[in-house]
Design an enzyme around this catalytic site. Structure first.
Site, PDB file in Angstrom:
ATOM      1  N   PHE A  15       0.837  -1.197   0.000  1.00 20.34           N
ATOM      2  CA  PHE A  15       0.000   0.000   0.000  1.00 20.34           C
ATOM      3  C   PHE A  15       0.873   1.249   0.000  1.00 20.34           C
ATOM      4  CE2 PHE A  15      -2.046  -3.361   2.571  1.00 20.34           C
ATOM      5  CZ  PHE A  15      -3.153  -3.605   1.773  1.00 20.34           C
ATOM      6  N   GLY A  41       5.185  -1.803  10.646  1.00 19.65           N
ATOM      7  CA  GLY A  41       4.228  -2.188   9.599  1.00 19.65           C
ATOM      8  C   GLY A  41       4.941  -2.570   8.316  1.00 19.65           C
ATOM      9  N   GLY A  70      -1.237  -9.372   9.904  1.00 21.88           N
ATOM     10  CA  GLY A  70      -2.153  -8.395   9.311  1.00 21.88           C
ATOM     11  C   GLY A  70      -2.878  -7.553  10.334  1.00 21.88           C
ATOM     12  N   ASP A 136       3.500   2.921  10.162  1.00 20.97           N
ATOM     13  CA  ASP A 136       2.511   2.484   9.166  1.00 20.97           C
ATOM     14  C   ASP A 136       1.964   1.115   9.568  1.00 20.97           C
ATOM     15  OD1 ASP A 136       0.981   2.621   6.832  1.00 20.97           O
ATOM     16  OD2 ASP A 136       2.565   1.772   5.580  1.00 20.97           O
ATOM     17  N   HIS A 139      -4.102   0.745  11.997  1.00 19.54           N
ATOM     18  CA  HIS A 139      -4.683   2.077  11.856  1.00 19.54           C
ATOM     19  C   HIS A 139      -5.883   2.310  12.759  1.00 19.54           C
ATOM     20  CE1 HIS A 139      -1.687   2.636   8.984  1.00 19.54           C
ATOM     21  NE2 HIS A 139      -2.374   2.951   7.897  1.00 19.54           N
ATOM     22  N   HIS A 164       2.161   7.407   7.779  1.00 20.38           N
ATOM     23  CA  HIS A 164       1.467   7.141   6.517  1.00 20.38           C
ATOM     24  C   HIS A 164      -0.041   7.153   6.735  1.00 20.38           C
ATOM     25  CE1 HIS A 164       0.840   4.715   2.629  1.00 20.38           C
ATOM     26  NE2 HIS A 164       1.219   5.959   2.326  1.00 20.38           N
TER      27      HIS A 164
HETATM   28  N1  SAH Z   1       4.232  -0.425   5.113  1.00 16.36           N
HETATM   29  C1  SAH Z   1       3.523  -1.431   4.319  1.00 16.36           C
HETATM   30  C2  SAH Z   1       2.061  -1.602   4.724  1.00 16.36           C
HETATM   31  C3  SAH Z   1       1.835  -1.933   6.167  1.00 16.36           C
HETATM   32  S1  SAH Z   1       0.195  -2.542   6.446  1.00 16.36           S
HETATM   33  C4  SAH Z   1       3.585  -1.044   2.847  1.00 16.36           C
HETATM   34  O1  SAH Z   1       3.712   0.157   2.560  1.00 16.36           O
HETATM   35  O2  SAH Z   1       3.461  -1.900   1.993  1.00 16.36           O
HETATM   36  C5  SAH Z   1       0.165  -2.592   8.202  1.00 16.36           C
HETATM   37  C6  SAH Z   1       0.940  -3.739   8.816  1.00 16.36           C
HETATM   38  O3  SAH Z   1       0.970  -3.491  10.215  1.00 16.36           O
HETATM   39  C7  SAH Z   1       0.323  -5.137   8.640  1.00 16.36           C
HETATM   40  O4  SAH Z   1       1.243  -5.976   7.980  1.00 16.36           O
HETATM   41  C8  SAH Z   1       0.063  -5.619  10.076  1.00 16.36           C
HETATM   42  O5  SAH Z   1       0.380  -6.993  10.295  1.00 16.36           O
HETATM   43  C9  SAH Z   1       0.967  -4.743  10.891  1.00 16.36           C
HETATM   44  N2  SAH Z   1       0.509  -4.519  12.262  1.00 16.36           N
HETATM   45  C10 SAH Z   1      -0.685  -4.031  12.663  1.00 16.36           C
HETATM   46  N3  SAH Z   1      -0.735  -3.933  13.993  1.00 16.36           N
HETATM   47  C11 SAH Z   1       0.461  -4.379  14.458  1.00 16.36           C
HETATM   48  C12 SAH Z   1       1.040  -4.525  15.755  1.00 16.36           C
HETATM   49  N4  SAH Z   1       0.358  -4.190  16.847  1.00 16.36           N
HETATM   50  N5  SAH Z   1       2.290  -5.024  15.864  1.00 16.36           N
HETATM   51  C13 SAH Z   1       3.006  -5.366  14.752  1.00 16.36           C
HETATM   52  N6  SAH Z   1       2.515  -5.230  13.494  1.00 16.36           N
HETATM   53  C14 SAH Z   1       1.264  -4.750  13.354  1.00 16.36           C
HETATM   54 MG    MG Z   2       0.046   2.713   4.788  1.00 17.75          MG
END
Ligand code: SAH
Ligand code: MG
Length: 206
Positions: A15, A41, A70, A136, A139, A164
């Site tokens: 993303f 993330g 995820g 990131d 959310h 982000h």
């Molecule tokens: N930066 C990536 C997108 C990240 S999507 C890109 O640009 O392609 C958000 C990610 O955050 C997901 O993979 C999810 O597993 C992770 N995530 C969400 N909450 C989390 C947490 N509490 N601890 C660790 N990872 C987390």
């Molecule tokens: Mg993002």
């Protein structure tokens, strides 16, 4: 940015629009000479290619933190679900194999290091000062807020903090990252630049 790496970034699942990815690369390049970069993330490693390219250029490293199961919005039935990422054995999302392939095929394994675990658990024991922090992860408000609270103190003086998916208009997306961004500004982080939904802030000098 190296055109081969840019092609890998374009082809990776994730993303991160290209203009925002290139802004990540710029911020990373400006920071890598000062210390390590850290991303919260990882997902499948798309943004990690942009930051990893910057780390490589500056002889630094990118740590990228994710439990690889995820966020809520990636689960079955949610808007950002991708069936390819489900582990057939467990039925759960597992982005780690995809991340490994992304980084291995980009040739960035020597400067992109996966840290697998919950963001706040890793942060609780993290001691190394960061030149750049990119948030990131989840959310949901509580998640974005706790990522900010637990990780931002690790950024060195005059280091960068990036968020982000900051949408000022609720019609464009969820408001949690925007709320946390506003809190960071209130806390004294100085806005440096904006590209799409990416926001760059700088920490005050000591
Ligand atoms: N930066 C990536 C997108 C990240 S999507 C890109 O640009 O392609 C958000 C990610 O955050 C997901 O993979 C999810 O597993 C992770 N995530 C969400 N909450 C989390 C947490 N509490 N601890 C660790 N990872 C987390
Ligand atoms: Mg993002």
């Amino acid at each position: 940015m190296d055109s081969e790496l840019l092609t890998h970034a374009r082809n990776a699942i994730g993303f991160m629009p290209e203009a925002e990815g290139l802004a990540l690369y710029e911020a990373g390049s400006a920071s890598a000479g000062r210390g390590p970069l850290l991303e919260v993330g990882t997902y499948c490693g798309k943004s990690a290619i942009y930051l990893g390219a910057a780390a490589r250029r500056g002889n630094s490293v990118l740590y990228t933190v994710d439990h690889h199961h995820g966020s809520l919005e990636n689960q079955v039935g949610w808007e950002h679900h991708d069936q390819r990422l489900v582990d057939p054995e467990t039925g759960h999302l597992d982005t780690l194999p995809w991340f490994r392939r992304t980084i291995a095929s980009a040739g960035l394994e020597d400067c992109v290091v996966a840290v697998i675990g919950s963001s706040t658990t890793v942060a609780a024991h993290w001691q190394t000062p960061l030149a750049l922090l990119f948030i990131d992860g989840g959310h949901a408000y509580e998640v974005a807020q706790s990522d900010y609270e637990s990780w931002s103190p690790k950024v060195m003086a005059e280091g960068l903090l990036l968020f982000h998916d900051v949408f000022e208009n609720p019609e464009d997306g969820g408001q949690a990252p925007f709320m946390v961004y506003k809190q960071a500004v209130e806390d004294g982080w100085r806005p440096v630049s904006e590209t799409g939904s990416l926001r760059v802030l700088r920490k005050a000098a000591n």
